[in-house]
Design a protein around this motif. Structure first.
Motif, PDB file in Angstrom:
ATOM      1  N   GLY A  31     -83.588   0.845 120.300  1.00 50.57           N
ATOM      2  CA  GLY A  31     -83.629   1.300 118.910  1.00 50.57           C
ATOM      3  C   GLY A  31     -84.072   2.756 118.827  1.00 50.57           C
ATOM      4  O   GLY A  31     -84.720   3.278 119.730  1.00 50.57           O
ATOM      5  N   GLN A  32     -83.719   3.346 117.710  1.00 47.24           N
ATOM      6  CA  GLN A  32     -84.021   4.771 117.502  1.00 47.24           C
ATOM      7  C   GLN A  32     -85.533   5.058 117.634  1.00 47.24           C
ATOM      8  O   GLN A  32     -85.960   5.948 118.383  1.00 47.24           O
ATOM      9  CB  GLN A  32     -83.543   5.145 116.099  1.00 47.24           C
ATOM     10  N   LEU A  33     -86.348   4.275 116.927  1.00 45.21           N
ATOM     11  CA  LEU A  33     -87.796   4.496 116.971  1.00 45.21           C
ATOM     12  C   LEU A  33     -88.356   4.100 118.335  1.00 45.21           C
ATOM     13  O   LEU A  33     -89.252   4.762 118.864  1.00 45.21           O
ATOM     14  CB  LEU A  33     -88.472   3.694 115.844  1.00 45.21           C
ATOM     15  N   GLN A  51     -86.373 -13.929 114.901  1.00 39.45           N
ATOM     16  CA  GLN A  51     -86.948 -13.151 116.004  1.00 39.45           C
ATOM     17  C   GLN A  51     -88.473 -13.261 115.989  1.00 39.45           C
ATOM     18  O   GLN A  51     -89.111 -13.463 117.019  1.00 39.45           O
ATOM     19  CB  GLN A  51     -86.537 -11.680 115.896  1.00 39.45           C
ATOM     20  N   ASP A  67     -82.286 -10.886 125.231  1.00 38.48           N
ATOM     21  CA  ASP A  67     -82.216 -11.022 123.779  1.00 38.48           C
ATOM     22  C   ASP A  67     -83.539 -11.650 123.332  1.00 38.48           C
ATOM     23  O   ASP A  67     -84.037 -12.568 123.996  1.00 38.48           O
ATOM     24  CB  ASP A  67     -81.027 -11.954 123.458  1.00 38.48           C
ATOM     25  N   VAL A  68     -84.089 -11.192 122.231  1.00 37.02           N
ATOM     26  CA  VAL A  68     -85.363 -11.744 121.750  1.00 37.02           C
ATOM     27  C   VAL A  68     -85.217 -13.223 121.387  1.00 37.02           C
ATOM     28  O   VAL A  68     -86.188 -13.981 121.392  1.00 37.02           O
ATOM     29  CB  VAL A  68     -85.878 -10.891 120.561  1.00 37.02           C
ATOM     30  N   ASN A 120     -89.489  -3.697 117.905  1.00 36.16           N
ATOM     31  CA  ASN A 120     -88.731  -2.682 117.153  1.00 36.16           C
ATOM     32  C   ASN A 120     -87.321  -3.241 116.947  1.00 36.16           C
ATOM     33  O   ASN A 120     -86.396  -2.898 117.662  1.00 36.16           O
ATOM     34  CB  ASN A 120     -88.699  -1.392 117.979  1.00 36.16           C
ATOM     35  N   LEU A 121     -87.202  -4.156 115.987  1.00 33.69           N
ATOM     36  CA  LEU A 121     -85.994  -4.967 115.909  1.00 33.69           C
ATOM     37  C   LEU A 121     -85.248  -4.778 114.595  1.00 33.69           C
ATOM     38  O   LEU A 121     -85.700  -4.078 113.685  1.00 33.69           O
ATOM     39  CB  LEU A 121     -86.382  -6.434 116.114  1.00 33.69           C
ATOM     40  N   SER A 122     -84.107  -5.445 114.490  1.00 29.45           N
ATOM     41  CA  SER A 122     -83.314  -5.452 113.259  1.00 29.45           C
ATOM     42  C   SER A 122     -82.533  -6.754 113.268  1.00 29.45           C
ATOM     43  O   SER A 122     -82.553  -7.468 114.265  1.00 29.45           O
ATOM     44  CB  SER A 122     -82.339  -4.261 113.251  1.00 29.45           C
ATOM     45  N   ARG A 172     -77.170   0.459 128.872  1.00 36.26           N
ATOM     46  CA  ARG A 172     -77.149   1.602 127.944  1.00 36.26           C
ATOM     47  C   ARG A 172     -78.322   2.550 128.169  1.00 36.26           C
ATOM     48  O   ARG A 172     -78.304   3.681 127.703  1.00 36.26           O
ATOM     49  CB  ARG A 172     -77.192   1.106 126.491  1.00 36.26           C
ATOM     50  N   ARG A 184     -80.919  -5.762 124.843  1.00 38.37           N
ATOM     51  CA  ARG A 184     -79.622  -6.328 125.170  1.00 38.37           C
ATOM     52  C   ARG A 184     -78.804  -5.218 125.833  1.00 38.37           C
ATOM     53  O   ARG A 184     -79.030  -4.036 125.552  1.00 38.37           O
ATOM     54  CB  ARG A 184     -78.929  -6.794 123.886  1.00 38.37           C
ATOM     55  N   TYR A 189     -87.187  -8.634 106.294  1.00 39.80           N
ATOM     56  CA  TYR A 189     -88.425  -7.942 106.674  1.00 39.80           C
ATOM     57  C   TYR A 189     -89.634  -8.692 106.108  1.00 39.80           C
ATOM     58  O   TYR A 189     -90.630  -8.888 106.795  1.00 39.80           O
ATOM     59  CB  TYR A 189     -88.410  -6.504 106.143  1.00 39.80           C
ATOM     60  N   TRP A 226     -88.962   6.055 104.905  1.00 43.84           N
ATOM     61  CA  TRP A 226     -87.727   6.511 105.571  1.00 43.84           C
ATOM     62  C   TRP A 226     -88.069   7.427 106.736  1.00 43.84           C
ATOM     63  O   TRP A 226     -88.927   8.290 106.620  1.00 43.84           O
ATOM     64  CB  TRP A 226     -86.826   7.263 104.573  1.00 43.84           C
ATOM     65  N   PHE A 227     -87.341   7.255 107.851  1.00 43.17           N
ATOM     66  CA  PHE A 227     -87.610   8.063 109.045  1.00 43.17           C
ATOM     67  C   PHE A 227     -87.032   9.472 108.883  1.00 43.17           C
ATOM     68  O   PHE A 227     -85.902   9.632 108.411  1.00 43.17           O
ATOM     69  CB  PHE A 227     -86.957   7.458 110.288  1.00 43.17           C
TER      70      PHE A 227
HETATM   71  N1  LIG Z   1     -84.386   4.204 109.413  1.00 41.96           N
HETATM   72  C1  LIG Z   1     -85.342   4.184 108.505  1.00 41.96           C
HETATM   73  O1  LIG Z   1     -85.528   5.132 107.731  1.00 41.96           O
HETATM   74  C2  LIG Z   1     -86.247   2.974 108.432  1.00 41.96           C
HETATM   75  C3  LIG Z   1     -87.267   2.965 107.488  1.00 41.96           C
HETATM   76  C4  LIG Z   1     -88.145   1.867 107.454  1.00 41.96           C
HETATM   77  C5  LIG Z   1     -87.963   0.798 108.339  1.00 41.96           C
HETATM   78  N2  LIG Z   1     -86.930   0.844 109.221  1.00 41.96           N
HETATM   79  C6  LIG Z   1     -86.795  -0.314 110.134  1.00 41.96           C
HETATM   80  O2  LIG Z   1     -87.562  -0.041 111.303  1.00 41.96           O
HETATM   81  C7  LIG Z   1     -87.015  -0.807 112.391  1.00 41.96           C
HETATM   82  C8  LIG Z   1     -86.806   0.103 113.584  1.00 41.96           C
HETATM   83  O3  LIG Z   1     -85.904   1.138 113.213  1.00 41.96           O
HETATM   84  P1  LIG Z   1     -84.863   1.761 114.260  1.00 41.96           P
HETATM   85  O4  LIG Z   1     -84.225   2.911 113.573  1.00 41.96           O
HETATM   86  O5  LIG Z   1     -85.501   1.943 115.576  1.00 41.96           O
HETATM   87  O6  LIG Z   1     -83.816   0.553 114.319  1.00 41.96           O
HETATM   88  P2  LIG Z   1     -82.533   0.407 115.236  1.00 41.96           P
HETATM   89  O7  LIG Z   1     -82.167   1.695 115.878  1.00 41.96           O
HETATM   90  O8  LIG Z   1     -81.508  -0.306 114.421  1.00 41.96           O
HETATM   91  O9  LIG Z   1     -83.063  -0.554 116.400  1.00 41.96           O
HETATM   92  C9  LIG Z   1     -83.220  -1.916 116.251  1.00 41.96           C
HETATM   93  C10 LIG Z   1     -82.990  -2.533 117.610  1.00 41.96           C
HETATM   94  O10 LIG Z   1     -83.169  -3.951 117.511  1.00 41.96           O
HETATM   95  C11 LIG Z   1     -82.378  -4.499 118.522  1.00 41.96           C
HETATM   96  N3  LIG Z   1     -82.162  -5.929 118.336  1.00 41.96           N
HETATM   97  C12 LIG Z   1     -81.675  -6.561 117.234  1.00 41.96           C
HETATM   98  N4  LIG Z   1     -81.614  -7.886 117.475  1.00 41.96           N
HETATM   99  C13 LIG Z   1     -82.085  -8.077 118.741  1.00 41.96           C
HETATM  100  C14 LIG Z   1     -82.268  -9.215 119.545  1.00 41.96           C
HETATM  101  N5  LIG Z   1     -81.968 -10.451 119.087  1.00 41.96           N
HETATM  102  N6  LIG Z   1     -82.757  -9.069 120.798  1.00 41.96           N
HETATM  103  C15 LIG Z   1     -83.070  -7.843 121.271  1.00 41.96           C
HETATM  104  N7  LIG Z   1     -82.913  -6.702 120.542  1.00 41.96           N
HETATM  105  C16 LIG Z   1     -82.420  -6.832 119.300  1.00 41.96           C
HETATM  106  C17 LIG Z   1     -81.081  -3.738 118.429  1.00 41.96           C
HETATM  107  O11 LIG Z   1     -80.450  -3.897 119.655  1.00 41.96           O
HETATM  108  P3  LIG Z   1     -78.882  -3.626 119.897  1.00 41.96           P
HETATM  109  O12 LIG Z   1     -78.827  -2.148 120.131  1.00 41.96           O
HETATM  110  O13 LIG Z   1     -78.604  -4.452 121.104  1.00 41.96           O
HETATM  111  O14 LIG Z   1     -78.144  -4.063 118.659  1.00 41.96           O
HETATM  112  C18 LIG Z   1     -81.571  -2.315 118.154  1.00 41.96           C
HETATM  113  O15 LIG Z   1     -81.631  -1.550 119.337  1.00 41.96           O
HETATM  114  C19 LIG Z   1     -85.732  -1.441 111.871  1.00 41.96           C
HETATM  115  O16 LIG Z   1     -85.974  -2.768 111.480  1.00 41.96           O
HETATM  116  C20 LIG Z   1     -85.409  -0.577 110.646  1.00 41.96           C
HETATM  117  O17 LIG Z   1     -84.623  -1.259 109.694  1.00 41.96           O
HETATM  118  C21 LIG Z   1     -86.085   1.881 109.299  1.00 41.96           C
END
Ligand SMILES: NC(=O)c1ccc[n+]([C@@H]2O[C@H](COP(=O)([O-])OP(=O)(O)OC[C@H]3O[C@@H](n4cnc5c(N)ncnc54)[C@H](OP(=O)(O)O)[C@@H]3O)[C@@H](O)[C@H]2O)c1
Length: 194
Positions: free
Chosen positions: A11-13, A81, A53-54, A73-75, A38, A34, A121, A142-143
């Protein structure tokens, strides 16, 4: 030396936080994701990469063995999960969990109504809050991608302040939470730019 398991490590964070852990701490990291091909290993002496996978309980429990902290750090199917993480932590004896959620899950953002897009969430946070784990839920705004380190924390029950927060501030906070025993334990923190 603290062993930190990062769930959803692509994930990005999570990727930003991996970089901050390696730069600012001596923690050892286990990156769980997963399709592990990558990610390339940024520091093989301190980092191991595990494909999983979680929602795969066996793989998740195996990855938790020997770890001191899990940082999720999931979605996606976040309630399910969270249930798997809590159950796996109980069976492996791992206690410390940092779980990234979102601002707004308690309808705590002034001027904004609760939206059903937050159900996943909210429900996952409820699963963790109902457990007896040493958990900290983060509810970031927001990030943003700037370098600023600035964190304003609000506790559950307080109105959220601000609306965004830099990835770097969040990563810095997550590293501190992971390495400081008892810090903000059993709390749910709103996190925004100060
Ligand atoms: N962007 C914002 O401004 C913001 C603001 C507040 C909160 N958030 C939340 O903060 C969290 C982290 O953000 P982020 O940007 O890092 O999210 P992200 O890039 O979407 O990363 C989430 C990760 O969760 C992984 N994932 C999902 N299901 C999984 C599973 N069953 N097993 C293993 N891994 C799994 C995904 O893996 P895959 O790559 O394999 O799909 C992805 O790499 C998210 O929930 C996001 O919605 C974001």
């Amino acid at each position: 030396m603290t062993n930190v398991l990062i769930l959803g490590a692509n994930g990005q964070l999570a990727r930003n936080t991996t970089r901050v852990f390696l730069r600012d701490t001596d923690a050892k990291l286990r990156l769980y994701l997963r399709r592990a091909s990558r990610l390339s290993n940024p520091d093989p002496k301190r980092v191991t990469i595990v494909e999983g996978d979680v929602l795969d309980r066996k793989a998740l429990e195996a990855a938790m063995n020997g770890q001191d902290v899990a940082y999720a750090n999931l979605s996606g199917a976040m309630k399910q999960q969270a249930e798997h993480i809590v159950a796996a932590m109980h069976s492996t004896g791992l206690k410390r969990l940092i779980f990234v959620s979102s601002m707004g899950i308690y309808g705590e953002v002034p001027g904004e109504r609760y939206r059903s897009v937050l159900d996943l969430y909210r429900d996952s946070a409820a699963v963790i809050e109902a457990s007896d784990l040493d958990s900290t839920i983060l509810r970031p705004g927001w990030f943003t991608h700037d370098d600023e380190l600035s964190c304003q924390i609000t506790q559950r029950g307080e109105p959220f302040k601000g609306h965004d927060v830099s990835l770097n501030s969040l990563s810095d906070l997550i590293a501190k939470l992971a390495l400081t025993p008892g810090m903000e334990s059993r709390r749910s923190l709103g996190v925004s730019r100060g």
